[in-house]
Design a protein around this motif. Structure first.
Motif, mmCIF file in Angstrom:
data_model
loop_
_atom_site.group_PDB
_atom_site.id
_atom_site.type_symbol
_atom_site.label_atom_id
_atom_site.label_comp_id
_atom_site.label_asym_id
_atom_site.label_seq_id
_atom_site.Cartn_x
_atom_site.Cartn_y
_atom_site.Cartn_z
ATOM 1 N N GLU A 120 0.833 -1.205 0.000
ATOM 2 C CA GLU A 120 0.000 0.000 0.000
ATOM 3 C C GLU A 120 0.867 1.255 0.000
ATOM 4 O OE1 GLU A 120 -2.391 -0.474 3.437
ATOM 5 O OE2 GLU A 120 -3.835 -1.839 2.477
ATOM 6 N N LYS A 121 2.119 1.103 0.457
ATOM 7 C CA LYS A 121 3.009 2.257 0.626
ATOM 8 C C LYS A 121 4.112 2.329 -0.416
ATOM 9 C CE LYS A 121 2.275 2.017 5.631
ATOM 10 N NZ LYS A 121 2.919 1.731 6.942
ATOM 11 N N GLN A 122 4.484 1.193 -0.997
ATOM 12 C CA GLN A 122 5.551 1.201 -1.985
ATOM 13 C C GLN A 122 5.233 0.226 -3.102
ATOM 14 O OE1 GLN A 122 8.647 0.151 0.852
ATOM 15 N NE2 GLN A 122 8.879 -1.884 -0.074
ATOM 16 N N ARG A 123 5.907 0.399 -4.214
ATOM 17 C CA ARG A 123 5.524 -0.317 -5.438
ATOM 18 C C ARG A 123 5.876 -1.801 -5.394
ATOM 19 N NH1 ARG A 123 5.715 2.694 -11.169
ATOM 20 N NH2 ARG A 123 4.533 1.179 -12.383
ATOM 21 N N PHE A 124 7.045 -2.122 -4.832
ATOM 22 C CA PHE A 124 7.480 -3.513 -4.778
ATOM 23 C C PHE A 124 7.843 -3.894 -3.351
ATOM 24 C CE2 PHE A 124 8.219 -2.116 -9.148
ATOM 25 C CZ PHE A 124 7.515 -3.100 -9.843
ATOM 26 N N VAL A 160 0.556 4.389 -6.791
ATOM 27 C CA VAL A 160 1.265 4.126 -5.537
ATOM 28 C C VAL A 160 2.617 4.813 -5.552
ATOM 29 C CG1 VAL A 160 2.345 2.332 -4.125
ATOM 30 C CG2 VAL A 160 0.091 1.937 -5.124
ATOM 31 N N ALA A 161 3.331 4.702 -6.669
ATOM 32 C CA ALA A 161 4.648 5.315 -6.789
ATOM 33 C C ALA A 161 4.551 6.834 -6.719
ATOM 34 C CB ALA A 161 5.309 4.890 -8.096
ATOM 35 N N ASN A 162 3.560 7.410 -7.408
ATOM 36 C CA ASN A 162 3.393 8.857 -7.411
ATOM 37 C C ASN A 162 2.991 9.378 -6.044
ATOM 38 O OD1 ASN A 162 4.045 9.001 -10.100
ATOM 39 N ND2 ASN A 162 1.924 8.872 -10.815
#
Length: 356
Positions: free
Chosen positions: A243-247, A346-348
């Motif tokens: 939920e907080k980072q892409r990977f 998520v990344a943005n």
């Protein structure tokens, strides 16, 4: 007396499943005089499309663009008797598919279910030497352990096994064959993320990768309760991270994602039902579902996914868990992976928070 055994026999006295380490652990190396130097066309992967450990190697090979440098053979998804003519030898394991055009069929290892086709698209006989089962490869290499697993990284020159440890094979594919790779600049084990990767790999392996098997193969309620509790907690932990980072280890795909994705891919279609992991579902967890969508939609990844073989393997290979080898229809999870993902958002979002 045959030493042949399977993971199903690796049980503790308390009814818990205790997977043993792989036995073949050599490395590809660029060092002068190395026993196994990197060469294009020298090495061959024996894999099962159904096996999550083997799929790791197919994923890494595809993402790095090593298809022309390292050949592969996919075995049949259903475990069968590896010495059918020996009444004393009851070992069941991976076998090679029949040649294209074969209309031969078989039932499961106790003579029920099916009939299942001996030939399946993508599953062919061993192209390197005569063998009916993966067991024959190990015996050709003079194996003394008796656990005949995939993946196998095979050296065609020396005619022996380099490694059967998937976690190490993917490291070799990532870093040892760049001169032959179509995507040599892709580094799935970047130096700056190694510490975080090692951290997540430890708990993901124990509670998810191997955790689903600890649930499914548990032979006591206590062992199952311990395993399912740990699995559920880790599933939620993965969701919170994504939920907080892409990977799983940061903002770029790494070998840690290669280790995690095959487990999540099989979760809804197999592990929820077959291994009693029904406390959670990927399709009901947006952060994990969209993470799976992004990886699935990367170039080359879809070609490593064969849900029909995945389901056929699990539901037809262990008659003591599924006597008649009935394959459930399932939720068509692979179709869900075709939909657009939200990982750019998520990344943005994370980038915006950093800037603030």
């Amino acid at each position: 007396m045959s030493k042949a055994r399977t993971a199903l026999e690796e049980m503790g006295k308390d009814g818990s499943f205790k997977r043993k380490d792989s036995a073949w652990r050599s490395w590809i190396s660029n060092e002068e005089g190395a026993e196994f130097p990197p060469e294009s066309g020298r090495y061959h992967l024996f894999v099962a499309a159904a096996c999550p450990w083997a799929q790791r190697t197919l994923l890494t090979r595809a993402l790095k663009g090593l298809e022309d440098a390292i050949s592969t053979t996919v075995v049949h998804p259903t475990w069968r008797r590896t010495r059918p003519d020996d009444d004393e030898d009851k070992h069941c394991g991976w076998v090679f598919g029949a040649p294209k055009g074969s209309d031969e069929t078989f039932k499961n290892s106790i003579g029920l279910g099916g009939p299942f086709p001996c030939h399946m698209d993508g599953c062919e006989p061993n192209p390197l030497f005569e063998s009916k089962a993966v067991r024959d490869i190990y015996e050709k290499a003079k194996d003394t352990e008796g656990k005949y697993t995939v993946p196998i990284l095979w050296d065609k020159k020396k005619e022996t096994i380099v490694s059967n440890e998937s976690a190490e094979i993917i490291q070799m594919l990532n870093g040892c064959f760049n001169e032959f790779a179509k995507n040599p600049k892709l580094d799935l084990e970047p130096e700056e993320l190694k510490e975080e990767m090692a951290s997540v790999d430890t708990w993901i392996y124990n509670t998810l990768n191997n955790g689903v098997y600890r649930c499914g193969f548990a032979s006591s309620q206590k062992a199952y309760e311990t395993a399912i509790t740990e699995l559920t907690d880790s599933f939620d932990r993965v969701a919170q991270i994504l939920e907080k980072q892409r990977f799983i280890a940061g903002d770029q795909i790494t070998l840690s994602d290669i280790r995690l994705f095959p487990t999540l891919l099989r979760f809804d279609e197999v592990y929820i039902v077959y291994f009693k992991c029904n406390t959670r579902a990927v399709r009901h967890t947006p952060a994990i579902l969209n993470y799976c969508r992004e990886i699935y939609q990367m170039a080359g990844v879809k070609g490593t996914v064969d849900m029909a073989q995945i389901k056929m393997h699990y539901y037809t290979s262990h008659p003591h868990l599924n006597k008649f080898s009935i394959i459930p229809r399932g939720p068509n999870f692979a179709k869900l992976l075709e939909a657009p993902h939200d990982r750019n958002l998520v990344a943005n979002s994370k980038k915006q928070k950093v800037e603030e």
